[in-house]
Design a protein around this motif. Structure first.
Motif, PDB file in Angstrom:
ATOM      1  N   GLY A  40       0.781  -1.224   0.000  1.00  0.00           N
ATOM      2  CA  GLY A  40       0.000   0.000   0.000  1.00  0.00           C
ATOM      3  C   GLY A  40       0.812   1.273   0.000  1.00  0.00           C
ATOM      4  N   GLN A  41       2.126   1.140  -0.111  1.00  0.00           N
ATOM      5  CA  GLN A  41       2.995   2.317  -0.110  1.00  0.00           C
ATOM      6  C   GLN A  41       3.857   2.353  -1.358  1.00  0.00           C
ATOM      7  N   GLY A  42       4.417   3.517  -1.594  1.00  0.00           N
ATOM      8  CA  GLY A  42       5.362   3.628  -2.687  1.00  0.00           C
ATOM      9  C   GLY A  42       6.732   3.131  -2.268  1.00  0.00           C
ATOM     10  N   PRO A  43       7.620   2.928  -3.225  1.00  0.00           N
ATOM     11  CA  PRO A  43       8.984   2.491  -2.892  1.00  0.00           C
ATOM     12  C   PRO A  43       9.690   3.519  -2.015  1.00  0.00           C
ATOM     13  N   PHE A 102      13.735  -0.803 -13.092  1.00  0.00           N
ATOM     14  CA  PHE A 102      13.482  -1.646 -11.939  1.00  0.00           C
ATOM     15  C   PHE A 102      13.492  -3.127 -12.282  1.00  0.00           C
TER      16      PHE A 102
ATOM     17  N   PHE B  34       9.204  12.609 -12.135  1.00  0.00           N
ATOM     18  CA  PHE B  34       8.914  11.483 -13.002  1.00  0.00           C
ATOM     19  C   PHE B  34       7.540  10.913 -12.661  1.00  0.00           C
ATOM     20  N   TYR B  36       5.950   7.032 -12.887  1.00  0.00           N
ATOM     21  CA  TYR B  36       6.173   5.618 -13.153  1.00  0.00           C
ATOM     22  C   TYR B  36       4.829   4.912 -13.171  1.00  0.00           C
ATOM     23  N   GLN B  38       2.849   0.931 -13.178  1.00  0.00           N
ATOM     24  CA  GLN B  38       2.969  -0.512 -12.983  1.00  0.00           C
ATOM     25  C   GLN B  38       1.675  -1.165 -13.432  1.00  0.00           C
ATOM     26  N   LEU B  44       7.604  -2.152 -12.266  1.00  0.00           N
ATOM     27  CA  LEU B  44       7.506  -0.699 -12.302  1.00  0.00           C
ATOM     28  C   LEU B  44       8.348  -0.166 -13.471  1.00  0.00           C
ATOM     29  N   LEU B  46       9.232   3.434 -16.150  1.00  0.00           N
ATOM     30  CA  LEU B  46       9.100   4.869 -16.357  1.00  0.00           C
ATOM     31  C   LEU B  46       8.014   5.160 -17.386  1.00  0.00           C
ATOM     32  N   TYR B  86       2.780   5.995 -10.035  1.00  0.00           N
ATOM     33  CA  TYR B  86       3.578   6.599  -8.969  1.00  0.00           C
ATOM     34  C   TYR B  86       4.264   7.854  -9.492  1.00  0.00           C
ATOM     35  N   PHE B 101       9.230   8.569  -3.734  1.00  0.00           N
ATOM     36  CA  PHE B 101       8.008   8.190  -4.421  1.00  0.00           C
ATOM     37  C   PHE B 101       6.786   8.539  -3.597  1.00  0.00           C
ATOM     38  N   GLY B 102       5.700   8.865  -4.291  1.00  0.00           N
ATOM     39  CA  GLY B 102       4.416   8.939  -3.623  1.00  0.00           C
ATOM     40  C   GLY B 102       3.898   7.531  -3.373  1.00  0.00           C
ATOM     41  N   ASP B 103       2.754   7.446  -2.713  1.00  0.00           N
ATOM     42  CA  ASP B 103       2.199   6.128  -2.383  1.00  0.00           C
ATOM     43  C   ASP B 103       1.350   5.541  -3.507  1.00  0.00           C
TER      44      ASP B 103
END
Lengths: 111, 111
Positions: A40-43, A102, B34, B36, B38, B44, B46, B86, B101-103
């Protein structure tokens, strides 16, 4: 296909144990970084290596350590595992223009 | 401290409708941002970066330094756009290579 491969894909460890995760970066990419992604979170940025030396670190304790080798492979080592270390661990190599490529990640479960 | 906020965890639109995924950031320097993406069962990858000023798969994003935003937009959403998105900010200064990164926002495009 990004050329970044990680192993193992899944593993289960017991609290207090140590784990080593491996990554093979794309040839020619001298920079590799590791991220932790909880559900539920970003990296979250752990650290970065450039030409076998750590040159950036996020807010992770010293029990998270790494190595980078001349053949574009790298390792993430975590000592004294805690339950909260359960997450997806992503390896990423940096190409031209700061683009990050990634891997598919290693799922770590700590019980 | 640098931070990336994606206020919407979930976003659902109908096919053909416009879509905007919001991203706000805080950073003391000159940001490099950026997006990203998924897709289901993929790694993940770009999508686009602000310095390129490009449109990828019909998506664009404009950096607004006054509002500290980097929203991702597409005028006509397609079902294949359904994915996790993201927003990320790259720190090129004090902590070399640290990407925050955001969530993430899960976009669902309904037929």
């Amino acid at each position: 296909e990004t050329g970044v491969t990680q192993s193992p894909t899944h593993l289960i460890k017991t609290r207090g144990q140590q784990v080593t995760l491996r990554c093979s970066s794309q040839s020619g990419h001298n920079t590799v970084s590791w991220y932790q992604q909880a559900l539920g979170q970003g990296p979250q940025f752990i650290f970065q290596y450039y030409r076998e030396e750590e040159n950036g670190r996020g807010n992770f304790p010293p029990r998270f350590s790494g190595l980078q080798f001349p053949n574009y492979s790298s390792e993430l080592n975590v000592n004294a595992l805690e339950l909260d270390d359960s997450a997806l661990y992503l390896c990423a190599s940096k190409g031209a223009g700061n683009t990050i490529y990634f891997g598919e990640g290693s799922w770590l479960t700590v019980v | 401290a640098q931070r990336v906020t994606q206020p919407e965890k979930l976003l659902s639109v109908f096919k053909g409708a416009p879509v905007e995924l919001k991203c706000n950031y805080s950073y003391s320097g000159s940001p490099e941002l950026f997006w990203y993406v998924q897709y289901s069962r993929q790694r993940l990858q770009l999508l686009l970066r602000h310095i390129s000023r490009e449109s990828i798969k019909g998506f664009t994003a404009d950096l607004n330094k006054g509002e500290t935003s980097f929203h991702l937009k597409k005028p006509f959403a397609q079902e294949e756009d359904s994915a996790m998105y993201y927003c990320a900010l790259l720190n090129n200064n004090t902590n070399a290579g640290k990407s925050t990164f955001g969530d993430g926002t899960t976009l669902t495009v309904k037929p």
